[in-house]
Design a protein around this motif. Structure first.
Motif, PDB file in Angstrom:
ATOM      1  N   VAL A 245       0.863  -1.183   0.000  1.00  0.00           N
ATOM      2  CA  VAL A 245       0.000   0.000   0.000  1.00  0.00           C
ATOM      3  C   VAL A 245       0.901   1.234   0.000  1.00  0.00           C
ATOM      4  N   ALA A 246       0.471   2.286  -0.687  1.00  0.00           N
ATOM      5  CA  ALA A 246       1.241   3.528  -0.730  1.00  0.00           C
ATOM      6  C   ALA A 246       0.322   4.722  -0.535  1.00  0.00           C
ATOM      7  N   PHE A 247       0.735   5.641   0.310  1.00  0.00           N
ATOM      8  CA  PHE A 247       0.076   6.941   0.480  1.00  0.00           C
ATOM      9  C   PHE A 247       1.101   7.892   1.069  1.00  0.00           C
ATOM     10  N   HIS A 248       0.791   9.182   1.122  1.00  0.00           N
ATOM     11  CA  HIS A 248       1.824  10.172   1.395  1.00  0.00           C
ATOM     12  C   HIS A 248       2.181  10.325   2.882  1.00  0.00           C
ATOM     13  N   HIS A 249       1.206  10.341   3.758  1.00  0.00           N
ATOM     14  CA  HIS A 249       1.453  10.695   5.164  1.00  0.00           C
ATOM     15  C   HIS A 249       1.730   9.445   5.997  1.00  0.00           C
ATOM     16  N   PRO A 250       2.907   9.341   6.635  1.00  0.00           N
ATOM     17  CA  PRO A 250       3.281   8.109   7.335  1.00  0.00           C
ATOM     18  C   PRO A 250       2.536   7.947   8.663  1.00  0.00           C
ATOM     19  N   PRO A 251       1.970   6.771   8.916  1.00  0.00           N
ATOM     20  CA  PRO A 251       1.318   6.531  10.210  1.00  0.00           C
ATOM     21  C   PRO A 251       2.313   6.318  11.340  1.00  0.00           C
ATOM     22  N   PHE A 252       3.565   6.048  10.996  1.00  0.00           N
ATOM     23  CA  PHE A 252       4.623   5.918  11.999  1.00  0.00           C
ATOM     24  C   PHE A 252       5.810   6.744  11.525  1.00  0.00           C
ATOM     25  N   SER A 253       6.260   7.678  12.375  1.00  0.00           N
ATOM     26  CA  SER A 253       7.393   8.522  12.002  1.00  0.00           C
ATOM     27  C   SER A 253       7.929   9.235  13.239  1.00  0.00           C
ATOM     28  N   ASP A 255       9.386  12.166  12.945  1.00  0.00           N
ATOM     29  CA  ASP A 255       9.474  13.562  12.542  1.00  0.00           C
ATOM     30  C   ASP A 255       9.184  14.451  13.754  1.00  0.00           C
ATOM     31  N   ARG A 256      10.091  15.369  14.053  1.00  0.00           N
ATOM     32  CA  ARG A 256       9.928  16.229  15.236  1.00  0.00           C
ATOM     33  C   ARG A 256       8.696  17.126  15.141  1.00  0.00           C
ATOM     34  N   LYS A 257       8.291  17.473  13.917  1.00  0.00           N
ATOM     35  CA  LYS A 257       7.136  18.356  13.750  1.00  0.00           C
ATOM     36  C   LYS A 257       5.820  17.614  13.902  1.00  0.00           C
ATOM     37  N   ARG A 258       5.843  16.283  13.746  1.00  0.00           N
ATOM     38  CA  ARG A 258       4.628  15.460  13.858  1.00  0.00           C
ATOM     39  C   ARG A 258       4.963  14.229  14.688  1.00  0.00           C
ATOM     40  N   PRO A 259       5.092  14.384  16.010  1.00  0.00           N
ATOM     41  CA  PRO A 259       5.538  13.263  16.854  1.00  0.00           C
ATOM     42  C   PRO A 259       4.683  12.016  16.669  1.00  0.00           C
ATOM     43  N   GLY A 260       5.329  10.917  16.338  1.00  0.00           N
ATOM     44  CA  GLY A 260       4.638   9.643  16.178  1.00  0.00           C
ATOM     45  C   GLY A 260       4.157   9.363  14.780  1.00  0.00           C
ATOM     46  N   GLY A 261       4.005  10.404  13.956  1.00  0.00           N
ATOM     47  CA  GLY A 261       3.465  10.238  12.610  1.00  0.00           C
ATOM     48  C   GLY A 261       2.032  10.736  12.529  1.00  0.00           C
ATOM     49  N   ASP A 262       1.321  10.342  11.486  1.00  0.00           N
ATOM     50  CA  ASP A 262      -0.075  10.730  11.316  1.00  0.00           C
ATOM     51  C   ASP A 262      -0.943   9.764  12.117  1.00  0.00           C
ATOM     52  N   LEU A 263      -1.317  10.174  13.312  1.00  0.00           N
ATOM     53  CA  LEU A 263      -2.022   9.273  14.226  1.00  0.00           C
ATOM     54  C   LEU A 263      -3.440   8.981  13.751  1.00  0.00           C
ATOM     55  N   GLY A 264      -4.045   9.915  13.032  1.00  0.00           N
ATOM     56  CA  GLY A 264      -5.379   9.673  12.499  1.00  0.00           C
ATOM     57  C   GLY A 264      -5.374   8.574  11.451  1.00  0.00           C
ATOM     58  N   ILE A 265      -4.408   8.650  10.530  1.00  0.00           N
ATOM     59  CA  ILE A 265      -4.266   7.606   9.515  1.00  0.00           C
ATOM     60  C   ILE A 265      -3.929   6.277  10.177  1.00  0.00           C
ATOM     61  N   ARG A 266      -3.090   6.303  11.185  1.00  0.00           N
ATOM     62  CA  ARG A 266      -2.731   5.072  11.887  1.00  0.00           C
ATOM     63  C   ARG A 266      -3.971   4.413  12.482  1.00  0.00           C
ATOM     64  N   ALA A 267      -4.784   5.206  13.164  1.00  0.00           N
ATOM     65  CA  ALA A 267      -5.983   4.656  13.794  1.00  0.00           C
ATOM     66  C   ALA A 267      -6.982   4.134  12.757  1.00  0.00           C
ATOM     67  N   GLU A 268      -7.047   4.781  11.596  1.00  0.00           N
ATOM     68  CA  GLU A 268      -8.027   4.424  10.581  1.00  0.00           C
ATOM     69  C   GLU A 268      -7.625   3.182   9.789  1.00  0.00           C
ATOM     70  N   TRP A 269      -6.336   3.035   9.465  1.00  0.00           N
ATOM     71  CA  TRP A 269      -5.943   2.015   8.477  1.00  0.00           C
ATOM     72  C   TRP A 269      -4.973   0.949   8.965  1.00  0.00           C
ATOM     73  N   ALA A 270      -4.182   1.200  10.000  1.00  0.00           N
ATOM     74  CA  ALA A 270      -3.097   0.277  10.354  1.00  0.00           C
ATOM     75  C   ALA A 270      -3.610  -1.126  10.668  1.00  0.00           C
ATOM     76  N   GLU A 271      -4.672  -1.223  11.426  1.00  0.00           N
ATOM     77  CA  GLU A 271      -5.207  -2.538  11.769  1.00  0.00           C
ATOM     78  C   GLU A 271      -5.703  -3.270  10.523  1.00  0.00           C
ATOM     79  N   ILE A 272      -6.275  -2.536   9.581  1.00  0.00           N
ATOM     80  CA  ILE A 272      -6.752  -3.137   8.325  1.00  0.00           C
ATOM     81  C   ILE A 272      -5.581  -3.742   7.559  1.00  0.00           C
ATOM     82  N   PHE A 273      -4.447  -3.057   7.546  1.00  0.00           N
ATOM     83  CA  PHE A 273      -3.275  -3.583   6.852  1.00  0.00           C
ATOM     84  C   PHE A 273      -2.829  -4.905   7.465  1.00  0.00           C
TER      85      PHE A 273
END
Length: 391
Positions: A245-253, A255-273
């Motif tokens: 799967v490919a998309f732009h915003h990482p669910p895990f990262s 990055d100092r500006k976004r601690p942890g990554g995109d937590l919304g995307i993580r909650a929405e899709w990570a379990e599905i993966f």
């Protein structure tokens, strides 16, 4: 009066011929939307001439000609159909008085193949342009032996003024493969993305033994997230043995500006993966290289195609395995029904604006998926052969 009309008609025809003759190619050509039996060739041209594509199998055969459609913004598309699976085609574009050299792509169908993944190729004016950094990565990619497709994880450009720069830097690589584009937050509206690449911002395809799902993770996607997530679940029911799967915003990262990554995307899709056996997820947005192992899925952040680097925080999210800062590079993936073997290929180290190239053939790490006891191979050379500047 009749003579005046004749002169006017002659002048009009002459003007049209001049316009047609001046219909030069600005971008491309490049191939997207490839399947086992079709593909779309696109380019941008000046003038009003639609142009056409001439193509034939490399092994020999009849040369076909397909006219292009669409002129909005000067972008043309030619849909090639009735192709044969797992076959290499050569093609060229004719626009006005300009004809490109021969380009190539291969239709899908091979069970084993190589693909390339990279992203965040935008410049950062006035500090540097795509010609300064992205070009270095694109030239190394163009040197790779035959690869089936080039997956770009988004942020092709900083804004609309950079599209010429992107296609100029990546042109040699694009002329030998299929481009699989992912929409980044700098890449304009969904409509503009589809107009350039002839694909929607959410789509999927099969390439031999691999199922590929591309998602739009930008803010606009949340307006219809329930339906999109339902589509994702259905799409990942593919029976193929390998899935990415490919998309732009990482669910895990980190990055100092976004601690942890995109937590919304993580909650929405990570379990599905995890539930659907996705081998790997590829993102960008954080301008560095990172790798995470979470619930049987490997998460790669490959945002080092030329954009300004982001520092990683000391505290890393769960599953952190590897990180590499201030390094331009890309991933090379070898796909087979049994596994996906992924190598991180560094191109250059950038420290205090000094760019130092890595030797060709250098690999930072090699990861085999599905994971096993021998799934990760750190590059010993990557530790012992670094010049002093990199240590």
């Amino acid at each position: 009066m009749r003579r005046y009309c004749t002169l006017l008609a002659t002048a009009t025809v002459a003007l049209l011929l001049i316009q047609a003759a001046s219909a030069g190619i600005v971008w491309g050509p490049y191939v997207t939307n490839t399947t086992s039996n079709s593909a779309v060739v696109s380019w941008k041209a000046t003038g009003d001439t639609a142009g056409w594509v001439e193509y034939a199998p490399v092994e020999g055969g009849e040369t076909n000609r397909i006219p292009s459609s669409g002129t909005e913004g000067g972008i043309r598309h030619a849909h090639l159909s009735d192709l044969s699976p797992a076959k290499t085609y050569r093609y060229r574009v004719v626009s006005g008085n300009e004809t490109t050299g021969d380009c190539r792509f291969r239709t899908f169908g091979d069970l084993e193949f190589t693909c390339i993944i990279y992203g965040d190729t935008r410049g950062q004016k006035p500090l540097f342009t795509q010609a300064d950094r992205h070009r270095l990565v694109a030239e190394r990619i163009a040197e790779e032996e035959e690869f089936l497709f080039l997956l770009h994880t988004g942020d092709f450009v900083c804004d609309d003024s950079e599209w010429d720069e992107f296609f100029a830097a990546a042109g040699e690589a694009l002329r030998k493969t299929t481009l699989v584009p992912v929409a980044g937050n700098h890449d304009g509206t969904a409509e503009a993305f589809s107009r350039i690449f002839a694909v929607p911002t959410d789509y999927s395809f099969d390439a031999g033994s691999l199922h590929v799902t591309v998602l739009d993770s930008n803010d606009r996607a949340w307006a219809d997230m329930a339906n999109r997530t339902a589509w994702l679940k259905e799409d990942l029911r593919s029976p193929l043995p390998r899935k990415i799967v490919a998309f732009h915003h990482p669910p895990f990262s980190a990055d100092r500006k976004r601690p942890g990554g995109d937590l919304g995307i993580r909650a929405e899709w990570a379990e599905i993966f995890s539930e659907n056996g996705v081998d790997a997820v590829f993102s960008a947005h954080t301008h560095a290289y990172e790798r995470y192992s979470v619930n049987g899925t490997e998460y790669f952040v490959i945002g080092c195609g030329g954009a300004p680097f982001y520092p990683l925080a000391d505290e890393k999210p769960e599953g952190y395995r590897m990180g590499c800062e201030e390094t331009l590079g890309y991933l090379r993936a070898r796909v087979s029904p049994e596994s996906i073997i992924i190598e991180m290929i560094p191109v250059a180290k950038v420290i205090d604006d000094e760019v130092v190239l890595y030797p060709r053939g250098f690999v930072i790490e090699t990861v085999r998926l599905p994971a096993g006891w021998w799934s990760v191979f750190p590059s010993v050379a990557g530790v012992t052969r670094l010049p002093e500047l990199w240590r």
